[in-house]
Scaffold this active site. Structure first.
Site, PDB file in Angstrom:
ATOM      1  N   CYS A 102       0.838  -1.198   0.000  1.00  0.00           N
ATOM      2  CA  CYS A 102       0.000   0.000   0.000  1.00  0.00           C
ATOM      3  C   CYS A 102       0.878   1.254   0.000  1.00  0.00           C
ATOM      4  O   CYS A 102       1.564   1.522  -0.973  1.00  0.00           O
ATOM      5  CB  CYS A 102      -0.992  -0.034   1.153  1.00  0.00           C
ATOM      6  SG  CYS A 102      -2.333   1.180   0.946  1.00  0.00           S
ATOM      7  N   HIS A 211      -3.831  -4.596  -0.616  1.00  0.00           N
ATOM      8  CA  HIS A 211      -3.436  -5.256   0.634  1.00  0.00           C
ATOM      9  C   HIS A 211      -3.547  -6.775   0.469  1.00  0.00           C
ATOM     10  O   HIS A 211      -4.647  -7.328   0.577  1.00  0.00           O
ATOM     11  CB  HIS A 211      -4.337  -4.817   1.789  1.00  0.00           C
ATOM     12  CG  HIS A 211      -4.117  -3.423   2.237  1.00  0.00           C
ATOM     13  ND1 HIS A 211      -3.169  -3.078   3.172  1.00  0.00           N
ATOM     14  CD2 HIS A 211      -4.721  -2.264   1.868  1.00  0.00           C
ATOM     15  CE1 HIS A 211      -3.197  -1.778   3.375  1.00  0.00           C
ATOM     16  NE2 HIS A 211      -4.127  -1.257   2.582  1.00  0.00           N
ATOM     17  N   GLU A 213      -2.682  -8.938   2.585  1.00  0.00           N
ATOM     18  CA  GLU A 213      -3.095  -9.494   3.882  1.00  0.00           C
ATOM     19  C   GLU A 213      -4.593  -9.405   4.108  1.00  0.00           C
ATOM     20  O   GLU A 213      -5.131 -10.038   5.025  1.00  0.00           O
ATOM     21  CB  GLU A 213      -2.340  -8.801   5.015  1.00  0.00           C
ATOM     22  CG  GLU A 213      -2.833  -7.421   5.410  1.00  0.00           C
ATOM     23  CD  GLU A 213      -2.355  -6.306   4.489  1.00  0.00           C
ATOM     24  OE1 GLU A 213      -2.633  -5.129   4.807  1.00  0.00           O
ATOM     25  OE2 GLU A 213      -1.720  -6.606   3.453  1.00  0.00           O
TER      26      GLU A 213
END
Length: 260
Positions: A102, A211, A213
């Protein structure tokens, strides 16, 4: 090649556990609000993870992850505040892998301009991060990407969707191929007709605007793809059982995430 998260409940037998290679990854602890989910996602993808800003440990790791949420100016100040700029530069000079996430991607460019304020980045790539030109901002949610055929990062996941939360992006790619060096692989995405850089694979430096994750199974596969590119010494998993969980416990409570 098999991976292990290094957990106490590892199903591998003791003999196999001592010979399985586990990539050692440091998540740079510079005050970003999304470190808990990043640490957990890397562990789930097969890494032994440590959250730290210690220079020696960051330089010794197989991979370094630079997370970031919020404003460009605040993130670059935090990274510089813990000496992260020098750590990143030294790793890249030695060909040691770095992954930005990011705003961790955005700060790799020359500069970022937000609300009329221009902040100098790490200048690993030419160009500037600017506001998205879209009717709906921030760009928040799932989106597809267009990755080059040679991409290792998106191997097996070219048709997947990834999770974005941002209002700014690198909307041009200005780096040309130099001599015989391979040109960086640039992945693109589009929001409301505005095209922007979604990921870059540039030798030891890799970064994503989205992202991983927070991108479910697709994000986990992408992180596993990145881990497969890392140098891996033989590691005794039993010696490091639970290291990643401890790193997460040591992290401060995550503040409210804001669009980058």
């Amino acid at each position: 090649m098999s991976h292990s998260t290094g957990s106490v409940a590892d199903p591998l037998g003791a003999a196999e556990a001592t010979t399985t290679t586990v990539p050692r990854v440091v998540v740079l602890d510079h005050g970003s609000g999304n470190v808990r989910s990043v640490v957990r996602a890397l562990e789930n993808a097969g890494a032994q993870v440590e959250l730290t800003a210690d220079r020696e440990r960051a330089l010794a790791a197989d991979g370094l992850v630079v997370p970031g949420v919020g404003a460009f100016a605040a993130t670059i100040a935090q990274v510089r505040g813990v000496g992260g700029d020098r750590i990143i530069e030294q790793r890249l000079a030695g060909g040691l892998p770095v992954l930005g996430i990011c705003v961790g991607l955005q700060i790799m460019f020359d500069a970022g301009t937000e609300h009329g304020e221009r902040s100098v980045g790490l200048a690993q790539w030419p160009g500037e991060v600017t506001a998205l030109e879209a009717s709906v901002v921030p760009h928040m949610g799932w989106n597809t990407v267009q990755s080059p055929a040679q991409s290792l990062l998106f191997d097996g996941i070219t048709d997947e969707r990834f999770y974005f939360v941002h209002s700014y992006a690198a909307r041009q790619w200005e780096m040309e191929q130099i001599g015989s060096l391979n040109a960086p692989l640039v992945t693109w995405a589009e929001h409301d007709g505005d095209r922007f850089v979604a990921a870059v694979e540039n030798a030891a430096l890799t970064a994503t605007q989205f992202h991983p994750e927070k991108s479910g199974e697709a994000g986990s596969k992408l992180l596993a793809n990145w881990l497969r590119t890392l140098p891996r010494p033989q590691t005794d998993i039993a010696d490091h059982a639970g290291a990643g969980a401890g790193a997460e416990r040591d992290g401060a409570a995550s503040p409210e995430e804001m669009p980058a």
